[in-house]
Design an enzyme around this catalytic site. Sequence first.
Site, mmCIF file in Angstrom:
data_model
loop_
_atom_site.group_PDB
_atom_site.id
_atom_site.type_symbol
_atom_site.label_atom_id
_atom_site.label_comp_id
_atom_site.label_asym_id
_atom_site.label_seq_id
_atom_site.Cartn_x
_atom_site.Cartn_y
_atom_site.Cartn_z
ATOM 1 N N ASP A 122 38.763 14.872 60.633
ATOM 2 C CA ASP A 122 37.451 15.159 59.528
ATOM 3 C C ASP A 122 36.595 14.282 60.116
ATOM 4 O O ASP A 122 36.585 13.071 60.601
ATOM 5 C CB ASP A 122 37.869 14.663 58.254
ATOM 6 N N ILE A 131 26.184 44.549 45.339
ATOM 7 C CA ILE A 131 25.005 43.821 45.672
ATOM 8 C C ILE A 131 24.593 43.073 44.454
ATOM 9 O O ILE A 131 24.869 43.598 43.225
ATOM 10 C CB ILE A 131 23.821 44.877 45.753
ATOM 11 N N TYR A 156 23.164 22.620 49.089
ATOM 12 C CA TYR A 156 23.365 22.804 50.762
ATOM 13 C C TYR A 156 22.025 22.671 51.435
ATOM 14 O O TYR A 156 22.040 21.812 52.397
ATOM 15 C CB TYR A 156 24.054 24.089 50.847
#
Length: 328
Positions: free
Chosen positions: A66, A210, A154
């Site tokens: 990691d 979608i 993010y």
Amino acid sequence: MRILVTGGAGFIGGHLTEAFVAEGNDVTVLDNFEPFYDLGIKRRTVERCRAVAADSEGSYELIEGDVRDSDLVSDLVCDAEAVVHQAAQAGVRTSVDEPREVTDINLGGLVNVLESAARSETRRVILASSSSVYGKPQSLPYTEEHQTEPVSPYGVTKLAGEHYARVYNELHGLPTVCLRYFTVYGPRMRPNMAISNFVSRCYNGEPPVIYGDGSQTRDFTYVDDIVDANRSLLATDAADGGVLNVGSSDNISIRELAVAVRDQLAPELDIVYEEPRQADAEHTHASVEKAQEAIGYEPSRSIEEGVREFIDWYDENREWYEPLVRSS
């Protein structure tokens, strides 16, 4: 060259590793095999890279670990001449649900890499950033000078990572470059992306789904172009301390994409619309002029050409790839 690729068993990292090894480099991969999607895809990537190494003058070593393990990262970075940092917790929607985990991985891991590189003789650190740093467009296409107001945790981590890279360049003279990737696709791509899902559903007689009205637009970038940009940066300091967009310089609406895939594979199907997903960007479109000037970057495929190529690859690899997509 001795190259460390973090996240090197993943989609983009795997393609980078394969290319670097094929060119005769000695590549070490660090990957924690997080089961964000079916690990069978990563195992195929590892097998592919080992096969390439066996047929080339390069070498391939896989370390399972990691990037948050500072001692491990330090040992690996100190042995590398260049670091290509791809490791991250991907997924805009994942970051909405688990912001602390995403921040820990994306920034904690990055600081480990930068700290280790600053203390070593690393010649260059290339960092994977994202078009997610831009957020809401004030104008399109995005230039690197466009304001950055990410709309997801993010995107925030990627923008913060760019600032960390700039600071380490200014404080320590560490050669860093950040590449803002625009929606990357191609062979072995993550199965939860729009293109792979559209293709999978159409092959199995299910309508493409979608989220939203389909007017959202994306600049989809073929993975080979990402490889070319990274490869170029290993050989030049032209972009040190800065950021570069890496995109196709074109965009397409999600509805147009779904229709194009549907019409090629299953024209009898309807398109299904569902509620939009939280924190998804409305539009992305890259200006790549800065990358063209700095490293001679040129997109190799239009979106239409790349999608057709991906469909051909998908058809040839359905036996192992499709069940992984279908289970996502």
